[in-house]
Structure formats: structure tokens, C-alpha cells
Design an enzyme around this catalytic site. Structure first.
Site, PDB file in Angstrom:
ATOM      1  N   TYR A  18      44.972  33.800  39.967  1.00 34.61           N
ATOM      2  CA  TYR A  18      44.053  34.820  39.469  1.00 34.61           C
ATOM      3  C   TYR A  18      44.837  36.038  38.962  1.00 34.61           C
ATOM      4  CZ  TYR A  18      40.046  37.937  39.186  1.00 34.61           C
ATOM      5  OH  TYR A  18      39.080  38.811  38.732  1.00 34.61           O
ATOM      6  N   HIS A  22      45.389  37.474  34.986  1.00 35.55           N
ATOM      7  CA  HIS A  22      45.074  38.846  34.592  1.00 35.55           C
ATOM      8  C   HIS A  22      46.312  39.601  34.102  1.00 35.55           C
ATOM      9  CE1 HIS A  22      41.151  38.009  36.270  1.00 35.55           C
ATOM     10  NE2 HIS A  22      40.735  39.091  35.640  1.00 35.55           N
ATOM     11  N   TYR A  41      39.015  50.081  34.207  1.00 35.63           N
ATOM     12  CA  TYR A  41      38.600  48.805  34.796  1.00 35.63           C
ATOM     13  C   TYR A  41      39.662  48.352  35.781  1.00 35.63           C
ATOM     14  CZ  TYR A  41      36.246  44.200  34.579  1.00 35.63           C
ATOM     15  OH  TYR A  41      35.546  43.056  34.856  1.00 35.63           O
ATOM     16  N   TRP A  76      37.291  33.589  27.919  1.00 34.65           N
ATOM     17  CA  TRP A  76      37.882  34.010  29.198  1.00 34.65           C
ATOM     18  C   TRP A  76      37.129  33.373  30.369  1.00 34.65           C
ATOM     19  CZ3 TRP A  76      42.259  35.996  30.796  1.00 34.65           C
ATOM     20  CH2 TRP A  76      42.349  36.513  32.092  1.00 34.65           C
ATOM     21  N   TRP A  77      35.817  33.421  30.318  1.00 30.08           N
ATOM     22  CA  TRP A  77      35.034  32.820  31.405  1.00 30.08           C
ATOM     23  C   TRP A  77      35.345  31.332  31.552  1.00 30.08           C
ATOM     24  CZ3 TRP A  77      29.520  35.084  30.220  1.00 30.08           C
ATOM     25  CH2 TRP A  77      29.486  36.429  30.613  1.00 30.08           C
TER      26      TRP A  77
END
Length: 104
Positions: A18, A22, A41, A76-77
Site C-alpha cells: 500500500y 502511494h 491530503y 487507481w481504484w
């Protein structure tokens, strides 16, 4: 600015993946996030509970909601669905949090 926070989950054996994904976030997604009014963010990992805490400041709910329809976000999802619980449209299962305190 509108402050938003939510929680998501990541699979227990996918914490490093993960973070890696990112660290290498798609440049076109970053562009879309910014063009849809996203600021400050951050995503934090609670590794003991496999929880992700996301915080973002947005300019408008409508602009923020529209980012979900962009090709960059959809890509991205789809890329992330194998490492975290996701909905049928590949969006991460997410729960919005209610702000109960703010100190400026």
C-alpha cells in the site's frame, strides 16, 4: 476549506505494498486530485488494526465528488482493489468520520 476524514482498511499482508503504491502514485491522479480542489491530503496506517485514516481538505463537495468519475481515479481504484476491501465499482470501502473537535 472543508475538512474531511474517513477510514478504510488494507489487507494485513499488504501494508508495505500500500505504501509503495502511494510512493509511486500515478501523476495523472495527482493532477486530477488537485484540479478537483484537494489540499493537504494525508493517509495514515494503524498497522495493528489494518486501518487507514485519511484526511483531506477540499474546496467543494461537488468538485470532490466529481473526481470519482475521472479515468485517473477509476484506474487507481482498479489498481488498488487487490490490496484493500473494495466496493463493486472498485472504490475502497470507506466510512466518513464526523469531526468532533478542531483547534486552529
Amino acid at each position: 476549506m472543508i475538512r474531511k476524514a474517513s477510514i478504510m482498511q488494507v489487507h494485513p499482508d499488504k501494508h508495505a505494498e500500500y505504501k509503495k503504491r502511494h510512493d509511486e502514485i500515478f501523476p495523472d491522479l495527482v493532477k486530477e486530485l488537485k484540479s478537483h480542489g484537494a489540499h493537504n491530503y494525508s493517509i495514515f496506517l494503524d498497522s495493528k488494526r489494518n486501518l487507514l485514516f485519511a484526511y483531506i481538505e477540499i474546496e467543494s463537495e461537488e468538485r470532490w465528488d466529481a473526481v470519482a468519475k475521472t479515468a485517473a481515479c477509476q484506474k487507481w481504484w482498479a489498481f488498488m482493489k487487490d490490496i484493500m476491501p473494495s466496493n463493486s465499482d472498485n472504490s475502497p470501502i470507506s466510512e466518513s468520520l464526523t469531526e468532533v473537535f478542531y483547534l486552529l
